[in-house]
Design an enzyme around this catalytic site. Structure first.
Site, mmCIF file in Angstrom:
data_model
loop_
_atom_site.group_PDB
_atom_site.id
_atom_site.type_symbol
_atom_site.label_atom_id
_atom_site.label_comp_id
_atom_site.label_asym_id
_atom_site.label_seq_id
_atom_site.Cartn_x
_atom_site.Cartn_y
_atom_site.Cartn_z
ATOM 1 N N CYS A 171 0.805 -1.225 0.000
ATOM 2 C CA CYS A 171 0.000 0.000 0.000
ATOM 3 C C CYS A 171 0.839 1.275 0.000
ATOM 4 O O CYS A 171 0.298 2.375 -0.103
ATOM 5 C CB CYS A 171 -0.943 0.002 1.191
ATOM 6 S SG CYS A 171 -1.960 -1.490 1.281
ATOM 7 N N LYS B 28 -9.563 7.928 1.748
ATOM 8 C CA LYS B 28 -10.171 6.590 1.721
ATOM 9 C C LYS B 28 -11.559 6.563 2.346
ATOM 10 O O LYS B 28 -12.295 5.592 2.164
ATOM 11 C CB LYS B 28 -9.243 5.597 2.420
ATOM 12 C CG LYS B 28 -7.916 5.393 1.712
ATOM 13 C CD LYS B 28 -7.012 4.448 2.479
ATOM 14 C CE LYS B 28 -5.624 4.358 1.850
ATOM 15 N NZ LYS B 28 -4.857 5.631 1.982
ATOM 16 N N GLU C 147 -1.503 5.407 13.362
ATOM 17 C CA GLU C 147 -1.107 6.577 12.570
ATOM 18 C C GLU C 147 -1.247 7.840 13.412
ATOM 19 O O GLU C 147 -0.397 8.739 13.350
ATOM 20 C CB GLU C 147 -1.935 6.692 11.295
ATOM 21 C CG GLU C 147 -1.487 7.850 10.408
ATOM 22 C CD GLU C 147 -2.109 7.853 9.031
ATOM 23 O OE1 GLU C 147 -1.642 8.641 8.177
ATOM 24 O OE2 GLU C 147 -3.056 7.069 8.786
ATOM 25 N N HIS D 100 -2.956 8.115 5.793
ATOM 26 C CA HIS D 100 -3.183 6.789 5.208
ATOM 27 C C HIS D 100 -4.615 6.378 5.519
ATOM 28 O O HIS D 100 -5.314 5.881 4.644
ATOM 29 C CB HIS D 100 -2.167 5.799 5.767
ATOM 30 C CG HIS D 100 -2.159 4.487 5.057
ATOM 31 N ND1 HIS D 100 -2.016 4.374 3.692
ATOM 32 C CD2 HIS D 100 -2.279 3.216 5.534
ATOM 33 C CE1 HIS D 100 -2.050 3.093 3.350
ATOM 34 N NE2 HIS D 100 -2.211 2.374 4.449
ATOM 35 N N PHE E 222 1.657 -3.242 4.038
ATOM 36 C CA PHE E 222 2.026 -4.524 4.615
ATOM 37 C C PHE E 222 3.535 -4.726 4.480
ATOM 38 O O PHE E 222 4.152 -4.304 3.492
ATOM 39 C CB PHE E 222 1.310 -5.663 3.888
ATOM 40 C CG PHE E 222 -0.105 -5.896 4.341
ATOM 41 C CD1 PHE E 222 -0.698 -5.113 5.317
ATOM 42 C CD2 PHE E 222 -0.861 -6.915 3.774
ATOM 43 C CE1 PHE E 222 -2.006 -5.343 5.735
ATOM 44 C CE2 PHE E 222 -2.164 -7.153 4.176
ATOM 45 C CZ PHE E 222 -2.748 -6.372 5.154
ATOM 46 N N HIS F 178 -9.967 1.664 -0.072
ATOM 47 C CA HIS F 178 -8.517 1.473 -0.092
ATOM 48 C C HIS F 178 -8.098 0.774 -1.385
ATOM 49 O O HIS F 178 -8.352 -0.409 -1.575
ATOM 50 C CB HIS F 178 -8.112 0.649 1.120
ATOM 51 C CG HIS F 178 -6.631 0.620 1.373
ATOM 52 N ND1 HIS F 178 -5.704 1.196 0.521
ATOM 53 C CD2 HIS F 178 -5.912 0.066 2.392
ATOM 54 C CE1 HIS F 178 -4.492 1.006 1.003
ATOM 55 N NE2 HIS F 178 -4.595 0.323 2.136
#
Length: 416
Positions: free
Chosen positions: A166, A338, A317, A306, A402, A343
């Site tokens: 991502c 998002k 975050e 994010h 990830f 996402h």
């Protein structure tokens, strides 16, 4: 001491998103707080806990390429070609007037041709391997989007693909920044693309319990930083930006949108899918990006988070932002793109980048929608539910993937 580095600017962009199939439509809907999430149609989600997604619903590849050519491309490549051709037009760029070996392409994506992979595995199991498409490999390989874009725009120069989950699009844009700075290219088409909505992808995330199950109200399912968030919504899309050295852009009289001023990248070196609990690695990526841009902490006007709508990501975050900014964190507007589009994995950073460009040029911060019940662990200013007028001179954009991949970008209002 004056900054002697090559400055890099953005002169155009193309966008294929769940909220619009060009940058203007995309931004109009983002600023209005419109959701692009609806029932999943690209595969049959019957029996799965998540049955909603953010899809580029009106996309017809025939509008951008021949139907025969389109059949030889996976959807993630088709979207990237469409976005890149828009970007050429947006930037009023004529490559025939340049050295094509000084023009490059760098794109990020996470999965390559996931739906095509699934389709051909079914053919292998049901009908035998000799009935698979002879274009199987050229369709699924992650680098094929950048390869196709280079072919369509005639870019013979630096070509690369980032596959850092991502964080991939931010990684691609950061690499493009470095390539132009070091003089290896004058122009780079950079961004990301993803089109992985398929039973294969849906199953993988479902068994991880990473997805939202709010199927009855798709437009309210993505709830970054809200206490009721229960997972992300799978999405797709592509944004391609035209990056140029300032000298090259001014030499051709280009319309400069914003400056891409900084990039930072770190690794958690920890859990394969969960963010690092202290927020140290994510905070360091943000710090590195701001240091690269030579921007002090107190000059950051906006953070594009994010913000995935998962319990862990949003809380951690927030921890990372506080760790870096301290008390300043409470004064910086933050929003999650998002919340409206879901996402899009490896493409997410590019869709966020387009939002940052528009935030600066339109002096407006788009909202984080569905922020109705604040989470005590997420206590910053997430620009809830309504857009906010603000002169944004510096925007920081976060992408965390990830594998503990952290990639952050700094966009700055262009001043000669």
């Amino acid at each position: 001491m004056a900054d002697e580095r090559v400055r890099v600017v953005i002169t155009g962009m193309g966008a294929m998103t769940p909220l619009g199939e060009n940058p203007e439509e995309y931004w109009k809907n983002l600023a209005a707080g419109t959701s692009g999430i609806g029932p999943m149609t690209l595969c049959d989600p019957t029996g799965y806990p998540c049955q909603i997604s953010g899809e580029v619903t009106g996309f017809d590849p025939g509008d951008y390429m021949g139907n025969k050519e389109a059949r030889r491309m996976a959807r993630f490549t088709q979207l990237a070609v469409a976005a890149s051709l828009q970007a050429v037009e947006s930037a009023s760029y004529d490559i025939s007037k340049d050295d094509p070996y000084r023009v490059g392409v760098i794109l990020g994506n996470g999965n390559g041709g996931f739906p095509t992979l699934e389709e051909n595995c079914r053919i292998l199991a049901d009908r035998g391997g000799m009935r698979m498409s002879p274009f199987f490999f050229p369709m699924i390989l992650p680098n094929m989007a950048a390869a196709a874009v280079s072919r369509y725009i005639g870019a013979h120069g630096y070509n690369s693909t980032a596959t850092t989950a991502c964080a991939a699009s931010n990684q691609a844009l950061g690499e493009a920044l470095a390539v132009i700075r070091r003089g290896a290219a004058d122009v780079i088409f950079a961004g990301g693309t993803e089109a992985g909505i398929s039973l294969l992808g849906l199953s993988g995330f479902a068994v991880m319990r990473a997805l939202s199950t709010r199927n009855d109200e798709p437009e309210k399912a993505s709830r970054p930083f809200d206490s009721g968030r229960d997972g992300f919504i799978p999405s797709e899309g592509s944004v391609v930006l035209v990056l140029e050295s300032l000298e090259h852009a001014m030499g051709r009289g280009a319309n400069i949108l914003v400056e891409l001023a900084g990039f930072g990248s770190t690794s958690d070196a920890g859990h394969p899918v969960q963010p690092e609990e202290s927020g140290a690695s994510a905070a360091e990526a943000m710090r590195m990006a701001l240091a690269d841009a030579q921007v002090p902490l107190d000059q950051v006007d906006y953070i594009n988070a994010h913000g995935t709508s998962t319990p862990l990501n949003d809380a951690l975050e927030t921890v990372a932002i506080k760790r870096l900014f301290g008390d300043l964190a409470y004064k910086i507007p933050i929003s999650s793109t998002k919340s409206m589009i879901g996402h899009s994995l490896g493409a997410a950073g590019s869709l966020d980048a387009a939002a940052c460009v528009k935030t600066i040029t339109e002096a407006t911060i788009h909202p984080t929608v569905n922020y109705d019940d604040p989470d005590p662990e997420c206590d910053l200013d997430y620009v809830p539910n309504q857009a906010r007028a603000k002169d944004v001179r510096v925007a920081l954009s976060n992408a965390f993937g990830f594998g503990g991949q952290n990639a952050c970008l700094v966009f700055r209002k262009f001043v000669e």
